[in-house]
Design a protein around this motif. Sequence first.
Motif, PDB file in Angstrom:
ATOM      1  N   VAL A  91       0.844  -1.211   0.000  1.00 16.47           N
ATOM      2  CA  VAL A  91       0.000   0.000   0.000  1.00 16.47           C
ATOM      3  C   VAL A  91       0.873   1.252   0.000  1.00 16.47           C
ATOM      4  N   ALA A  92       1.929   1.272   0.806  1.00 20.05           N
ATOM      5  CA  ALA A  92       2.816   2.442   0.840  1.00 20.05           C
ATOM      6  C   ALA A  92       3.496   2.647  -0.517  1.00 20.05           C
ATOM      7  N   SER A  93       3.942   1.559  -1.131  1.00 23.97           N
ATOM      8  CA  SER A  93       4.583   1.658  -2.445  1.00 23.97           C
ATOM      9  C   SER A  93       3.612   2.149  -3.508  1.00 23.97           C
ATOM     10  N   CYS A  94       2.391   1.663  -3.442  1.00 22.86           N
ATOM     11  CA  CYS A  94       1.365   2.110  -4.402  1.00 22.86           C
ATOM     12  C   CYS A  94       1.015   3.577  -4.164  1.00 22.86           C
ATOM     13  N   ALA A  95       0.933   3.975  -2.902  1.00 22.99           N
ATOM     14  CA  ALA A  95       0.642   5.381  -2.588  1.00 22.99           C
ATOM     15  C   ALA A  95       1.753   6.288  -3.121  1.00 22.99           C
ATOM     16  N   LEU A  96       2.998   5.851  -2.967  1.00 20.99           N
ATOM     17  CA  LEU A  96       4.117   6.614  -3.527  1.00 20.99           C
ATOM     18  C   LEU A  96       3.979   6.732  -5.040  1.00 20.99           C
ATOM     19  N   THR A  97       3.603   5.636  -5.691  1.00 19.69           N
ATOM     20  CA  THR A  97       3.444   5.644  -7.140  1.00 19.69           C
ATOM     21  C   THR A  97       2.348   6.612  -7.564  1.00 19.69           C
ATOM     22  N   VAL A  98       1.227   6.612  -6.855  1.00 18.11           N
ATOM     23  CA  VAL A  98       0.141   7.541  -7.169  1.00 18.11           C
ATOM     24  C   VAL A  98       0.625   8.982  -7.016  1.00 18.11           C
ATOM     25  N   ALA A  99       1.343   9.247  -5.922  1.00 18.83           N
ATOM     26  CA  ALA A  99       1.865  10.607  -5.707  1.00 18.83           C
ATOM     27  C   ALA A  99       2.813  11.005  -6.834  1.00 18.83           C
ATOM     28  N   LEU A 100       3.674  10.088  -7.260  1.00 17.30           N
ATOM     29  CA  LEU A 100       4.608  10.388  -8.342  1.00 17.30           C
ATOM     30  C   LEU A 100       3.892  10.551  -9.684  1.00 17.30           C
ATOM     31  N   TYR A 101       2.801   9.792  -9.887  1.00 13.69           N
ATOM     32  CA  TYR A 101       1.984   9.994 -11.087  1.00 13.69           C
ATOM     33  C   TYR A 101       1.417  11.413 -11.100  1.00 13.69           C
ATOM     34  N   LEU A 102       0.895  11.845  -9.972  1.00 11.70           N
ATOM     35  CA  LEU A 102       0.323  13.195  -9.893  1.00 11.70           C
ATOM     36  C   LEU A 102       1.381  14.251 -10.191  1.00 11.70           C
ATOM     37  N   VAL A 103       2.580  14.067  -9.647  1.00 11.16           N
ATOM     38  CA  VAL A 103       3.675  15.000  -9.928  1.00 11.16           C
ATOM     39  C   VAL A 103       4.004  14.980 -11.422  1.00 11.16           C
ATOM     40  N   ALA A 104       4.078  13.778 -12.010  1.00 10.68           N
ATOM     41  CA  ALA A 104       4.411  13.659 -13.436  1.00 10.68           C
ATOM     42  C   ALA A 104       3.351  14.320 -14.306  1.00 10.68           C
ATOM     43  N   VAL A 105       2.087  14.085 -14.002  1.00  4.93           N
ATOM     44  CA  VAL A 105       0.998  14.665 -14.806  1.00  4.93           C
ATOM     45  C   VAL A 105       0.999  16.188 -14.678  1.00  4.93           C
ATOM     46  N   TRP A 106       1.403  16.700 -13.533  1.00  3.88           N
ATOM     47  CA  TRP A 106       1.486  18.146 -13.339  1.00  3.88           C
ATOM     48  C   TRP A 106       2.740  18.708 -14.012  1.00  3.88           C
TER      49      TRP A 106
END
Length: 115
Positions: A91-106
């Motif tokens: 879950v922590a790894s997936c949460a990090l991935t989601v956060a990094l996706y948001l940064v990438a999309v921005w």
Amino acid sequence: MLYPTKALISGAIIMAASEVAKRSPTYGALLVSLPLISILTMIWLWRDTGDNERIAVLSEGTFWLVLPTLPMFLVLPAMLRNGYAFWTALVASCALTVALYLVAVWLLPKLGISL
């Protein structure tokens, strides 16, 4: 009939990777690191649309959006080796991935890269 065929082929790849990983984590890692789903998606998209530009956009977008997933494959084993439970680490790894996706999309559009 095409949708069941797509589902069966895609599911068979995931099942094969899981079975291979049981016997050899190295070969399992090799199999899951191959861009099989991306390639199949491009084949299905080309077959369904014949649109080369759409496939080019998909391929380029896939490249940029793979980058935010890479830290997950370092954080997950680090957490597991440091005593975290599997589900907590996942879950922590997936949460990090989601956060990094948001940064990438921005960030990517600000760098002139369109998705």
